[in-house]
Design a protein around this motif. Structure first.
Motif, mmCIF file in Angstrom:
data_model
loop_
_atom_site.group_PDB
_atom_site.id
_atom_site.type_symbol
_atom_site.label_atom_id
_atom_site.label_comp_id
_atom_site.label_asym_id
_atom_site.label_seq_id
_atom_site.Cartn_x
_atom_site.Cartn_y
_atom_site.Cartn_z
ATOM 1 N N SER A 193 0.811 -1.223 0.000
ATOM 2 C CA SER A 193 0.000 0.000 0.000
ATOM 3 C C SER A 193 0.843 1.270 0.000
ATOM 4 O O SER A 193 0.295 2.373 0.098
ATOM 5 N N GLY A 194 2.170 1.120 -0.079
ATOM 6 C CA GLY A 194 3.047 2.285 -0.074
ATOM 7 C C GLY A 194 3.799 2.430 1.232
ATOM 8 O O GLY A 194 3.828 1.517 2.062
ATOM 9 N N ALA A 195 4.414 3.584 1.411
ATOM 10 C CA ALA A 195 5.202 3.873 2.612
ATOM 11 C C ALA A 195 4.580 5.041 3.351
ATOM 12 O O ALA A 195 4.202 6.044 2.743
ATOM 13 N N ARG A 196 4.492 4.898 4.676
ATOM 14 C CA ARG A 196 3.876 5.964 5.460
ATOM 15 C C ARG A 196 4.431 5.959 6.873
ATOM 16 O O ARG A 196 4.942 4.938 7.356
ATOM 17 N N LEU A 197 4.323 7.106 7.514
ATOM 18 C CA LEU A 197 4.651 7.259 8.921
ATOM 19 C C LEU A 197 3.358 7.335 9.700
ATOM 20 O O LEU A 197 2.489 8.170 9.412
ATOM 21 N N LEU A 198 3.222 6.457 10.708
ATOM 22 C CA LEU A 198 2.081 6.489 11.618
ATOM 23 C C LEU A 198 2.560 7.111 12.923
ATOM 24 O O LEU A 198 3.481 6.607 13.562
ATOM 25 N N LYS A 199 1.936 8.218 13.288
ATOM 26 C CA LYS A 199 2.347 8.935 14.502
ATOM 27 C C LYS A 199 1.172 9.735 15.028
ATOM 28 O O LYS A 199 0.552 10.502 14.277
ATOM 29 N N GLY A 200 0.869 9.549 16.314
ATOM 30 C CA GLY A 200 -0.178 10.338 16.954
ATOM 31 C C GLY A 200 -1.535 10.207 16.308
ATOM 32 O O GLY A 200 -2.308 11.172 16.270
ATOM 33 N N GLY A 201 -1.842 9.039 15.756
ATOM 34 C CA GLY A 201 -3.127 8.843 15.122
ATOM 35 C C GLY A 201 -3.215 9.338 13.696
ATOM 36 O O GLY A 201 -4.246 9.183 13.045
#
Length: 265
Positions: A130-138
Motif C-alpha cells: 500500500s506504499g510507505a507511510r509514517l504512523l504517529k499520533g493517530g
C-alpha cells in the motif's frame, strides 16, 4: 492498508507496549558477545520478541518466524516474520531514543512488508504493497525519499565505522570523503530517516537477516533502493547500501565494491 500491513502495525504496537516500561528504567541485561566484544541483550529484548511471537502464533499459526532472541520456527514457510525486537540495544541501555523495533514479513523468500518502529517517539515507519507511510499520533503521513544530485550534496550515515573490517573502513572513508555530511550512531533509525527524506545514504556491514529485512520494504516503497555492496539483492553477507536517490548508488558502489564480500552462490 492490507490485512497483513495492519497486523504488522499491531505487532509493532504490542512490542512498544512491552518494551517502553523498561526504557530509561532498571532492567536485567547480559553480554552475549565473544572475544571481548560487548553485545548486550536485555529482558526488554526478550519480552518484546516473546510478545510478538504470541500474537503471530494466535493469528497466523501457519506462518514461520525468524527472531534474533529465540531463533527460527519453520523458516521454510511461505510467509515468514523476521523480528528484531530492539535494534540498537546499546542505545536502549544508554537511554537514547534511536533504538527501534524491526518487523518484516517475508513471502517466497523476499521481504514484502516492513516496519521500523520507535516507540518512545510514537513512530511507525511502514512499507508494503500500500506504499510507505509514517504512523504517529493517530495520523498517517506519506513517506518519500528525496532527490540528491550527487555524493557531494549527500547526508550519509553508518552506525559506527569501528564495526567495519579494515578494508571496509577504507571503503567507507572514501564514500565519506565525497559526501557533504555524515552522522553516526543512529542504528536502524537512519533507514527510517532515509525513507522520510532526511538522509540520503546509509552503508553498513555485518548485519543479520533481522537487522535488514524490515528496511527493504520501507525504503523501496518510499522510492529508494537497498542492495548489497555489489549492487545485488541484500543477502546473508550483511553488507547493506541504502540510497534515497538511485543516482547515488553507482558512485557509492564504486568505493564499496573494493570491500564487498564474494556474491552469494
Amino acid at each position: 492498508m492490507t490485512e497483513l500491513e495492519s497486523f504488522t502495525v499491531d505487532l509493532a504496537r504490542e512490542a512498544a507496549r512491552v518494551s517502553l516500561p523498561f526504557f530509561r528504567s532498571v532492567f536485567a541485561q547480559e553480554d552475549k558477545g565473544a572475544d571481548g566484544a560487548f553485545d548486550p541483550v536485555t529482558e526488554a529484548d526478550r519480552a518484546a520478541e516473546a510478545a510478538i511471537r504470541r500474537l503471530i502464533a494466535a493469528r497466523y499459526p501457519d506462518h514461520g518466524v525468524i527472531g534474533e532472541e529465540y531463533g527460527e520456527d519453520r523458516p521454510e514457510a511461505e510467509h515468514v516474520w523476521v523480528l528484531d525486537p530492539i535494534d540498537g540495544t546499546r542505545a536502549f541501555i544508554a537511554g537514547l531514543p534511536s533504538w527501534t523495533c524491526l518487523i518484516a514479513l517475508r513471502h517466497a523468500g523476499r521481504p514484502r512488508i516492513g516496519a521500523i518502529a520507535q516507540p518512545y517517539l510514537d513512530e511507525i515507519f511502514l512499507g508494503g504493497p500500500s506504499g510507505a507511510r509514517l504512523l504517529k499520533g493517530g495520523a498517517e503521513t506519506a513517506l518519500r525519499t528525496r532527490r540528491c544530485a550527487g555524493l557531494d550534496e549527500a547526508l550519509i550515515s553508518t552506525t559506527d565505522p569501528e564495526l567495519f573490517t579494515p578494508v571496509e573502513r577504507e571503503a567507507w572513508a572514501r564514500v565519506r570523503a565525497a559526501a557533504r555530511l555524515a552522522r553516526l550512531g543512529c542504528d536502524a533509525y537512519a533507514y527510517a530517516m532515509l525513507a522520510a527524506g532526511n538522509i540520503d545514504l546509509v552503508a553498513e556491514s555485518g548485519l543479520k537477516v533481522w537487522d535488514w529485512s524490515a528496511l527493504v520494504p520501507v525504503i523501496e516503497a518510499a522510492g529508494g533502493q537497498v542492495t548489497d555492496w555489489h549492487g545485488g539483492a541484500p543477502n546473508d553477507g550483511g553488507q547493506i547500501l541504502a540510497v534515497g536517490d538511485a543516482g547515488l548508488q553507482e558512485p557509492a558502489l564504486s568505493s564499496l565494491r573494493t570491500a564487498a564480500l564474494a556474491p552469494a552462490a
